[in-house]
Design a protein around this motif. Structure first.
Motif, PDB file in Angstrom:
ATOM      1  N   GLY A  72       1.386  11.779  12.702  1.00 47.52           N
ATOM      2  CA  GLY A  72       2.681  11.201  12.397  1.00 47.52           C
ATOM      3  C   GLY A  72       3.138  10.211  13.436  1.00 47.52           C
ATOM      4  N   GLN A  73       3.595   9.048  12.983  1.00 49.21           N
ATOM      5  CA  GLN A  73       4.090   8.004  13.870  1.00 49.21           C
ATOM      6  C   GLN A  73       5.525   7.678  13.487  1.00 49.21           C
ATOM      7  N   LEU A  74       6.434   7.681  14.476  1.00 49.89           N
ATOM      8  CA  LEU A  74       7.842   7.408  14.209  1.00 49.89           C
ATOM      9  C   LEU A  74       8.003   5.974  13.727  1.00 49.89           C
ATOM     10  N   ASP A  77       0.840  -1.188   0.000  1.00 52.68           N
ATOM     11  CA  ASP A  77       0.000   0.000   0.000  1.00 52.68           C
ATOM     12  C   ASP A  77       0.882   1.248   0.000  1.00 52.68           C
ATOM     13  N   ALA A  78       0.332   2.299  -0.556  1.00 51.83           N
ATOM     14  CA  ALA A  78       1.056   3.574  -0.546  1.00 51.83           C
ATOM     15  C   ALA A  78       1.137   4.123   0.873  1.00 51.83           C
ATOM     16  N   ILE A  79       2.231   4.762   1.179  1.00 55.70           N
ATOM     17  CA  ILE A  79       2.423   5.353   2.503  1.00 55.70           C
ATOM     18  C   ILE A  79       2.826   6.808   2.339  1.00 55.70           C
ATOM     19  N   ARG A  80       2.527   7.565   3.382  1.00 60.41           N
ATOM     20  CA  ARG A  80       2.917   8.973   3.403  1.00 60.41           C
ATOM     21  C   ARG A  80       3.978   9.141   4.481  1.00 60.41           C
ATOM     22  N   TRP A  81       5.049   9.834   4.133  1.00 64.14           N
ATOM     23  CA  TRP A  81       6.217   9.929   4.993  1.00 64.14           C
ATOM     24  C   TRP A  81       6.637  11.383   5.177  1.00 64.14           C
ATOM     25  N   LYS A  82       7.455  11.592   6.192  1.00 65.37           N
ATOM     26  CA  LYS A  82       8.010  12.915   6.475  1.00 65.37           C
ATOM     27  C   LYS A  82       9.302  12.738   7.256  1.00 65.37           C
ATOM     28  N   LEU A  83      10.305  13.570   6.920  1.00 66.78           N
ATOM     29  CA  LEU A  83      11.606  13.517   7.581  1.00 66.78           C
ATOM     30  C   LEU A  83      11.786  14.698   8.514  1.00 66.78           C
ATOM     31  N   GLU A  84      12.470  14.455   9.593  1.00 71.96           N
ATOM     32  CA  GLU A  84      12.903  15.500  10.513  1.00 71.96           C
ATOM     33  C   GLU A  84      14.349  15.238  10.887  1.00 71.96           C
ATOM     34  N   ILE A  85      15.147  16.289  10.925  1.00 72.14           N
ATOM     35  CA  ILE A  85      16.568  16.180  11.249  1.00 72.14           C
ATOM     36  C   ILE A  85      16.837  16.960  12.522  1.00 72.14           C
ATOM     37  N   GLU A 131       4.633  13.461   2.327  1.00 68.26           N
ATOM     38  CA  GLU A 131       4.670  13.129   0.909  1.00 68.26           C
ATOM     39  C   GLU A 131       4.393  11.645   0.731  1.00 68.26           C
ATOM     40  N   GLU A 132       3.892  11.298  -0.433  1.00 68.81           N
ATOM     41  CA  GLU A 132       3.456   9.922  -0.678  1.00 68.81           C
ATOM     42  C   GLU A 132       4.504   9.172  -1.482  1.00 68.81           C
ATOM     43  N   ILE A 133       4.637   7.877  -1.158  1.00 68.47           N
ATOM     44  CA  ILE A 133       5.508   6.979  -1.912  1.00 68.47           C
ATOM     45  C   ILE A 133       4.704   5.728  -2.257  1.00 68.47           C
ATOM     46  N   LEU A 188      12.567   6.116  -3.316  1.00 64.65           N
ATOM     47  CA  LEU A 188      12.600   7.577  -3.418  1.00 64.65           C
ATOM     48  C   LEU A 188      13.883   8.083  -2.773  1.00 64.65           C
ATOM     49  N   SER A 189      14.621   8.935  -3.486  1.00 65.18           N
ATOM     50  CA  SER A 189      15.882   9.477  -2.973  1.00 65.18           C
ATOM     51  C   SER A 189      15.746  10.971  -2.708  1.00 65.18           C
ATOM     52  N   LYS A 190      16.279  11.419  -1.586  1.00 66.40           N
ATOM     53  CA  LYS A 190      16.314  12.822  -1.205  1.00 66.40           C
ATOM     54  C   LYS A 190      17.723  13.171  -0.746  1.00 66.40           C
TER      55      LYS A 190
END
Length: 330
Positions: free
Chosen positions: A139-141, A63-71, A88-90, A96-98
């Motif tokens: 958001g869940q870690l 299934d598609a998931i939505r993600w977010k990064l924090e530094i 954002e969705e993947i 996916l590369s960032k």
């Protein structure tokens, strides 16, 4: 140098974007040395140069998931160049590369304010990347990765040692100390000609250069005028007492083009009979020997200081000569 683990729904891969030869390691260490750090899964940063860490996310689920990064980390927040406002969705099975950028100020090692808070300058930092997945609108870690940031000065001396020594952190920092100690002297030698030219020499060195050519500095005149006069002192000595020397001196002092400075000597005949024009090719009462006229055409009346110009003429002309100064204003 990568770091990868898996999660039931997402996998993370970290890759340093630094060239391999630029990233130090402890593959070669000095006996008894405690200053070499392990540079695996890290990012080497040079002040003023952007460093990048690539992160690859892979959706392992169906299934598609939505993600977010924090530094986050113990480094100044303005170093990190990463901004993500929303999730954002993947797609399933998609990678996916960032790229996460870091930029250390170019005056990092020269900024003494950093030493006022701590007894020594901190050059090693730790960073953590948190990956959050959107679950039920919040958001869940899901995963996190830790990597180190090593701030090191840019050392050009490393270009002259074998590649094996470039991988040792201690060697790089030791050569950086030597470079910073000797580089000012090397730069001075490379540009020594500029120190000996009055036009480009530091202002504090002008009295020394003037003494070389026995030139008396007049502090009433601007620094740019002094530079021109000192540079052309030998030519002024050579043509002293001539119309060319006086014209050249006035050109250097005023900055006027030579075409706007004219020195005219009177060679007309006295009173004669025949075809003649008074004031053009003859005059009543005879000529004036050793007399000349200085004509100057400045762009504006403020460009010429008449008092200083007369002092220059008195100093440059022969003692038995007389003159007239004619300043023709525009």
């Amino acid at each position: 140098m990568t770091q990868t683990t898996s999660h039931p729904s997402i996998a993370i891969l970290l890759t340093s974007m630094q060239p391999h030869q630029a990233v130090a390691s402890n593959s070669l260490s000095l006996q008894g040395s405690k200053t070499d750090e392990t540079f695996s899964n890290n990012l080497l940063l040079r002040p003023g140069e952007r460093g990048e860490m690539s992160i690859t996310l892979e959706n392992l689920g169906s299934d598609a998931i939505r993600w977010k990064l924090e530094i986050a980390g113990n480094f100044p927040a303005n170093w990190c160049q990463w901004h993500q406002q929303d999730f954002e969705e993947i797609a399933p099975k998609e990678k996916l590369s960032k790229v996460i950028g870091f930029l250390v100020p170019d005056n990092f090692f020269e900024n003494q304010l950093a030493l006022m808070q701590k007894p020594q300058l901190q050059i090693n930092y730790q960073s953590t990347i948190y990956v959050y997945l959107e679950v039920s609108g919040s958001g869940q870690l899901a995963e996190y990765r830790v990597f180190d940031l090593f701030v090191r000065p840019l050392c050009s001396y490393l270009d002259f040692v074998p590649a094996l020594y470039k991988e040792v952190d201690f060697v790089g920092r030791y050569l950086s100390i030597i470079e910073q100690a000797f580089d000012p002297a090397v730069q001075t030698i490379d540009t020594l000609w500029a120190y000996l030219d009055p036009i480009t020499a530091p202002e504090a060195l002008l009295p020394f250069l003037a003494h070389w050519v026995a030139w008396d500095i007049d502090t009433r005149w601007g620094i740019d005028i002094q530079r021109r006069l000192i540079r052309n002192a030998i030519a002024l000595y050579r043509w002293h007492g001539t119309s060319y020397g006086l014209r050249f001196y006035l050109h250097l002092y005023t900055g006027l083009p030579l075409e706007q400075i004219n020195i005219r000597e009177i060679f007309e005949r006295g009173f004669v009979f025949g075809a003649t024009s008074i004031g053009f090719d003859s005059m009543l009462g005879g000529g004036r020997p050793y007399h000349f006229i200085v004509e100057m055409r400045p762009f504006s009346s403020e460009q010429i200081d008449e008092t200083s110009v007369r002092e220059i003429i008195e100093r440059q002309k022969p003692a038995f000569c007389t003159y007239e100064l004619d300043i023709i204003n525009p």
